[in-house]
Structures are given as C-alpha cells and as structure tokens.
Design a protein around this motif. Sequence first.
Motif, PDB file in Angstrom:
ATOM      1  N   SER A  29     -35.625  -0.435  -7.805  1.00 51.01           N
ATOM      2  CA  SER A  29     -36.899  -0.188  -8.536  1.00 51.01           C
ATOM      3  C   SER A  29     -38.366  -1.014  -7.977  1.00 51.01           C
ATOM      4  O   SER A  29     -39.511  -0.827  -8.467  1.00 51.01           O
ATOM      5  N   LYS A  30     -37.819  -2.206  -7.402  1.00 49.27           N
ATOM      6  CA  LYS A  30     -39.110  -3.291  -6.900  1.00 49.27           C
ATOM      7  C   LYS A  30     -40.044  -3.553  -7.911  1.00 49.27           C
ATOM      8  O   LYS A  30     -41.181  -3.832  -7.693  1.00 49.27           O
ATOM      9  N   SER A  31     -39.773  -3.448  -9.312  1.00 54.64           N
ATOM     10  CA  SER A  31     -40.588  -3.808 -10.324  1.00 54.64           C
ATOM     11  C   SER A  31     -40.865  -5.502 -10.218  1.00 54.64           C
ATOM     12  O   SER A  31     -39.886  -6.145 -10.182  1.00 54.64           O
ATOM     13  N   GLU A  32     -42.103  -5.868 -10.664  1.00 55.40           N
ATOM     14  CA  GLU A  32     -42.362  -7.185 -10.663  1.00 55.40           C
ATOM     15  C   GLU A  32     -42.552  -7.828 -11.894  1.00 55.40           C
ATOM     16  O   GLU A  32     -42.923  -7.018 -12.999  1.00 55.40           O
ATOM     17  N   PHE A  33     -42.187  -9.143 -12.208  1.00 55.99           N
ATOM     18  CA  PHE A  33     -42.396  -9.723 -13.482  1.00 55.99           C
ATOM     19  C   PHE A  33     -43.627  -9.627 -13.900  1.00 55.99           C
ATOM     20  O   PHE A  33     -44.659 -10.483 -13.292  1.00 55.99           O
ATOM     21  N   GLN A  34     -44.011  -8.922 -15.072  1.00 58.28           N
ATOM     22  CA  GLN A  34     -45.422  -8.975 -15.619  1.00 58.28           C
ATOM     23  C   GLN A  34     -45.938 -10.117 -16.396  1.00 58.28           C
ATOM     24  O   GLN A  34     -45.656 -10.278 -17.499  1.00 58.28           O
ATOM     25  N   ALA A  35     -46.222 -11.215 -15.602  1.00 60.01           N
ATOM     26  CA  ALA A  35     -46.567 -12.497 -16.133  1.00 60.01           C
ATOM     27  C   ALA A  35     -48.254 -12.823 -16.209  1.00 60.01           C
ATOM     28  O   ALA A  35     -49.058 -12.787 -15.061  1.00 60.01           O
ATOM     29  N   PRO A  36     -48.884 -12.718 -17.400  1.00 57.64           N
ATOM     30  CA  PRO A  36     -50.456 -13.018 -17.270  1.00 57.64           C
ATOM     31  C   PRO A  36     -50.768 -14.236 -16.812  1.00 57.64           C
ATOM     32  O   PRO A  36     -52.116 -14.392 -16.625  1.00 57.64           O
ATOM     33  N   CYS A  37     -50.149 -15.294 -16.728  1.00 57.03           N
ATOM     34  CA  CYS A  37     -50.550 -16.509 -16.406  1.00 57.03           C
ATOM     35  C   CYS A  37     -49.683 -17.041 -14.998  1.00 57.03           C
ATOM     36  O   CYS A  37     -48.668 -16.556 -14.875  1.00 57.03           O
ATOM     37  N   ARG A  38     -50.211 -17.601 -14.230  1.00 62.26           N
ATOM     38  CA  ARG A  38     -49.681 -18.309 -13.138  1.00 62.26           C
ATOM     39  C   ARG A  38     -48.655 -19.368 -13.317  1.00 62.26           C
ATOM     40  O   ARG A  38     -49.331 -20.241 -14.185  1.00 62.26           O
ATOM     41  N   THR A  39     -47.632 -19.422 -12.828  1.00 65.83           N
ATOM     42  CA  THR A  39     -46.669 -20.604 -13.254  1.00 65.83           C
ATOM     43  C   THR A  39     -47.088 -21.894 -12.067  1.00 65.83           C
ATOM     44  O   THR A  39     -47.209 -21.520 -10.892  1.00 65.83           O
ATOM     45  N   THR A  40     -47.260 -22.926 -12.603  1.00 66.21           N
ATOM     46  CA  THR A  40     -47.545 -24.324 -11.828  1.00 66.21           C
ATOM     47  C   THR A  40     -46.264 -24.628 -11.029  1.00 66.21           C
ATOM     48  O   THR A  40     -45.026 -24.276 -11.386  1.00 66.21           O
ATOM     49  N   TYR A  79     -51.840 -24.761 -23.718  1.00 66.66           N
ATOM     50  CA  TYR A  79     -51.910 -26.096 -22.655  1.00 66.66           C
ATOM     51  C   TYR A  79     -50.336 -25.927 -21.576  1.00 66.66           C
ATOM     52  O   TYR A  79     -50.155 -26.619 -21.058  1.00 66.66           O
ATOM     53  N   ILE A  80     -49.499 -24.859 -22.213  1.00 63.09           N
ATOM     54  CA  ILE A  80     -48.352 -24.895 -21.517  1.00 63.09           C
ATOM     55  C   ILE A  80     -48.256 -23.537 -20.801  1.00 63.09           C
ATOM     56  O   ILE A  80     -47.220 -23.118 -20.132  1.00 63.09           O
ATOM     57  N   HIS A  81     -49.574 -23.108 -20.556  1.00 67.00           N
ATOM     58  CA  HIS A  81     -49.598 -21.800 -19.884  1.00 67.00           C
ATOM     59  C   HIS A  81     -48.923 -21.744 -18.580  1.00 67.00           C
ATOM     60  O   HIS A  81     -48.458 -20.627 -18.182  1.00 67.00           O
ATOM     61  N   GLY A  82     -48.982 -22.703 -17.976  1.00 66.93           N
ATOM     62  CA  GLY A  82     -48.338 -22.946 -16.502  1.00 66.93           C
ATOM     63  C   GLY A  82     -47.125 -23.034 -16.521  1.00 66.93           C
ATOM     64  O   GLY A  82     -46.488 -22.818 -15.221  1.00 66.93           O
ATOM     65  N   ASP A  83     -46.219 -23.210 -17.550  1.00 62.72           N
ATOM     66  CA  ASP A  83     -44.958 -23.400 -17.443  1.00 62.72           C
ATOM     67  C   ASP A  83     -44.117 -22.165 -18.379  1.00 62.72           C
ATOM     68  O   ASP A  83     -42.777 -22.198 -18.496  1.00 62.72           O
ATOM     69  N   VAL A  84     -44.711 -21.386 -19.192  1.00 59.64           N
ATOM     70  CA  VAL A  84     -44.233 -20.588 -20.290  1.00 59.64           C
ATOM     71  C   VAL A  84     -43.692 -19.474 -19.494  1.00 59.64           C
ATOM     72  O   VAL A  84     -42.526 -19.041 -20.086  1.00 59.64           O
TER      73      VAL A  84
END
Length: 592
Positions: free
Chosen positions: A423-434, A278-283
Amino acid sequence: MRTPTMLLLLVGALIFSGTGLVRSDASDHRYKEGDTVPLYANKVGPFHNPSETYRYFDLPFCVPEGVKEKKEAFGEVLNGDRLVSAPYKLNFRDEKDSEVYCKKKLRKEEVKQFRKAVEKACYFQMYYDDLPIWGFIGKVDKQIKSDPSEHRYFLYKHIQFEILYNNDRVIEISARMDPHSLVDLTEDKEVDAEFMYTVKWKETETPFEKRMEKYSMSSSLPHHLEIHWFSIINSCVTVLLLTGFLATILMRVLKNDFMKYAQDEEAADDQEETGWKYIHGDVFRFPTHNSLFAASLGCGTQLFTLTVFIFMLALVGVFYPYNRGALFTALVVIYALTSGIAGYTSASFYCQLEGKSWVRNLLLTGCLFCGPLFLTFCFLNTVAITYTATAALPFGTIVVIVLIWTLVTSPLLVLGGIAGKNSKSEFQAPCRTTKYPREVPPLPWYRSALPQMAMAGFLPFSAIYIELYYIFASVWGHRIYTIYSILFIVFIILIIVTAFITVALTYFQLAAEDHQWWWRSFLCGGSTGLFIYAYCLYYYYARSDMSGFMQTSFFFGYMACICYGFFLMLGTVGFRAALFFVRHIYRSIKCE
C-alpha cells in the motif's frame, strides 16, 4: 486463480451444510398421527457446572437396542452436544400412560454412580423435534438434617411428557419427573428399577413461527428489562458526564493553549518552554517494539471487526434460542475470513513505522492471539479428555479447525499482509521528529502507567458491569440472553467511553511533557479487559456455585482468552482515538 474460489466454497460449505447457522430441517417437519418424531438424548451434567457435561448413556440408564448417534454439525460439536437416539418413543399424537420401557437391576457400582450424580444435582437434556427438554435425574431428601451422611438419595424412574401441537406441527414440550415414583439409592446394595414414561398431547393455537418465543421470554420479563434499561441509563449518564466534562475541559484548555502558543510565536523567544507544544519534535517518534505494536493493532482491528459482524448476525436473528452451535460456528468462520484485515492493518502500519522485517511481523500477528488461545485449548481439551466430558473435541473436529486455519486463515493473513506492505502509505505526522529524543521529566507516581491504566479501565467497566452479570449467567449458566439490541448499545457506549478517557489521559500526559504516549494509550484503552477478568473472580466465588477442577480451569482459562481479546480490541480503539486527537492538536499549531 482457483484458490479464492476454493476458499469461498469451503466457507460456504461450513456455513450452509449444517454448521448451525441455519435452522435445522427437522424443526420444520409436518407430521401425521402416529408418525415418528425425532427425539435425541444429548447430555447430562452437574447443574452448576455448565462445562462439565457427559454423554447421556455415561450414566447407567437402560441402553436400547440399535442406539444411533446423530450426525452433528460443526458448531454443535464445539458446543459439546453429543446427540443419540433416546429410549422413549414419542410418536405424534400417540398418548401413553405409565408405559414401562425398561426393567433393570442396578448393581452396587451403578447405584453409587447414580447417587453421585444425584448428589451433584445432575440434569439431563434432550431434544424433541429440535425443542429442548430438561429434567433432573433425582433428588436429595435432607429432612432438615445438616449432616450429609444422613441425607437420602432418590432416582426418578417415571418421566411425564406433555406435548402441545398445532394441526400437524409440534409447538411445545415439557417434562415433569413424578415425585412419587422413586428408587432409593441411599445404601450400597442392588436395587430393582422399573423405568417408565407417560405422554400427554394437547392442542394449542400458538403458531409454529412463535414456538421459540417462550425460551427467550425470561430475559424479556418486565423485571429483567427494567434492570437492562437501568444499565443502559447508567451507561448513558456515564458517557454524557464524561464527554461533557472532557469537551468542556479540553476545549477550554486547548483554546487557552492555542492562544498562548500563538502569542508566544509573536513574543520574545526567552520565555520558558512548557506544555505539549514543546515536545512536538518527539511526540511522533515511533514507539519501541514497533513490530509487536503493529501486530497488536492488527489483531485488535480484526477482533473489533469480528465483534461487529457477530452483532450484525445477532440483530438479524441468527442466534435464536437453542440454535445449537450457531455462535461457535460464526466465531470460527468470521475469524477465519477477517484474518486478512489483521494482516493488512499490521503490515501497513508496520511499514509506516519504517519496519523492515514484515514477514516476521506477519508471523507475530498470526500468533499473537491464536497462540495463547491454542495453548489454552490444548490444556483444557486434555482436561476434558481426562474427565471423558463432551467438551473434549473429537479428532475429526480438530482436523477441520486445523484445515480452516491452514486453508483460510493463514492464506488470507498473508494476502492481507502483502496488500498492506504494497500500500506504501506513509505515516501522517504534522510535525518533524528531531534526531535526539527529549528527556522525559520526572513525574509523580499517579502519572505512571499502572495508575493511569487503573483510571482508564474503571470508567468503561463501570458502564458495562451491570450487563456483564446477564452475559456471564448466559454463557456460564442456564439463562437465555436474547436482548442483543441492548447489548449492542452497551458495546457502542463501551467504545465511546474507552476512546474519550484515553484521549483525556493522553492530553494530560503530553501536557506533562511526556512524549511516550504510543504504548500508554494502547495499554490504557485495553485495561478494561483486566477489570473484566477481575470481575470473573468475583462472579465465580460470589455469584455462582461452580466447583471442581474442570469447571474452574474452563472458566478461568477461556475467560482469560476472552479478556485478552478485549484488551487487544479496546487497546486498538484507545490508540486510534489518541492518534486522531494528537494529530489534530499538532496540526492546529505552527511547529518549527
């Protein structure tokens, strides 16, 4: 484009033109009877203070005519070696019996100087055909009297050399001080001294290729090997218990979590929200001070790479006993060449964290470790100059280090930073941040940063502390450490334990709905460096006889830099392990 070629030529010149990474030519000479074999006097110093060394002729020995200074390699200068031609003539297979090489009347000031050296248990070091020789300058006769004013002080005036040879090569040399040929230094008065030496030659069947083995035998004795293997077993048991505990607990807990969250998705939505889901939007909310965080990761990655390369060189036999300055040369050269890794890692991660001032980030990366190291060096070099010790680097060597930093380290750091930015690599986050962060619930004191760091640092330290004594006794003493394979195993264990304990603490932090894990995982991983520095205090006061302002400042100053480097390196390991774990568990659940 000529710049990379020039850099490679410079580095190649440093490595192969006498930097100490290759075997000296003098050690491979063949001699005929009567040939001059090179003998150099190196330094003198108190036996218990390895950093406090002085030039051989700083003591009032007889100075022969035409004393020549040996041109030293870069690493030898960093090691504090200052070789000059010695007053003894040890020609190949030329025996001498009590030959007088000097008669001297010691003045009162010279008697005081020698007596002070004898009181501090000063030793001398020489090199004969690149083989080390040691001997004490004198002895103190205490005669079971505890009052130092009643002690008697004597200077050895007769040195006896015994040299072993095999056909046309020198195999071994030992020096013994004649206990019956002494000069009394107890009173402040002029003394006549007649310095002499004896040379004996003996034939041996030991091959030339094995002549260095005797210097590494001390660390390979059965008693010491038993302790080393006990350290390995202790570390392995720690790893097995820890990994078994974590694997059992985490897998069971995570399995229950996954089942619970899967049921929650199918059940009604009125259940109370708890747990790490339940903190997936902040982790994956980026940490504060993202530029410092990325710079720390860059420096930690570079130091980890440096350590791995040093182990590779050690395992292939580059750091054989008394390869003067090889380790210091390797550290300087490899650190310079790996600065591009720091620039790339820092800039790419900083851009993933949506940072804009990548140039400032690159400057911070370049100064984060080198800055404290440079300030410490400036202070300690000033102390060494004040003491006129050989640890003080000459101006020319400082210029060489500045040129390496200017022509190699800085350009590679910038090139790595540019490559990381592009390198223009993006941070691979499986959850969207609120948009707005959740408030962290109040937690008990033992879940705060310092108790967690203490817990995270203790377990890795407990896996390595037995081996630490031998490393300290080698770096800050006169032991020889050659069992690099065991040390490499201990290093791997250290990395594994650090990664696992950081992962475990990160999980418990997320389970308590504390989403500020970025800096915490780095600090917990690096906290072992603080334990190592605490061990420095114990070693200095309980296990060593070091004393004096210079030795104390050198020990705690340079150990602070080393432990800071460990902090950055292990902090990077801890964060990378925690990031891999967090991505894995949040990728395994459905987050809306």
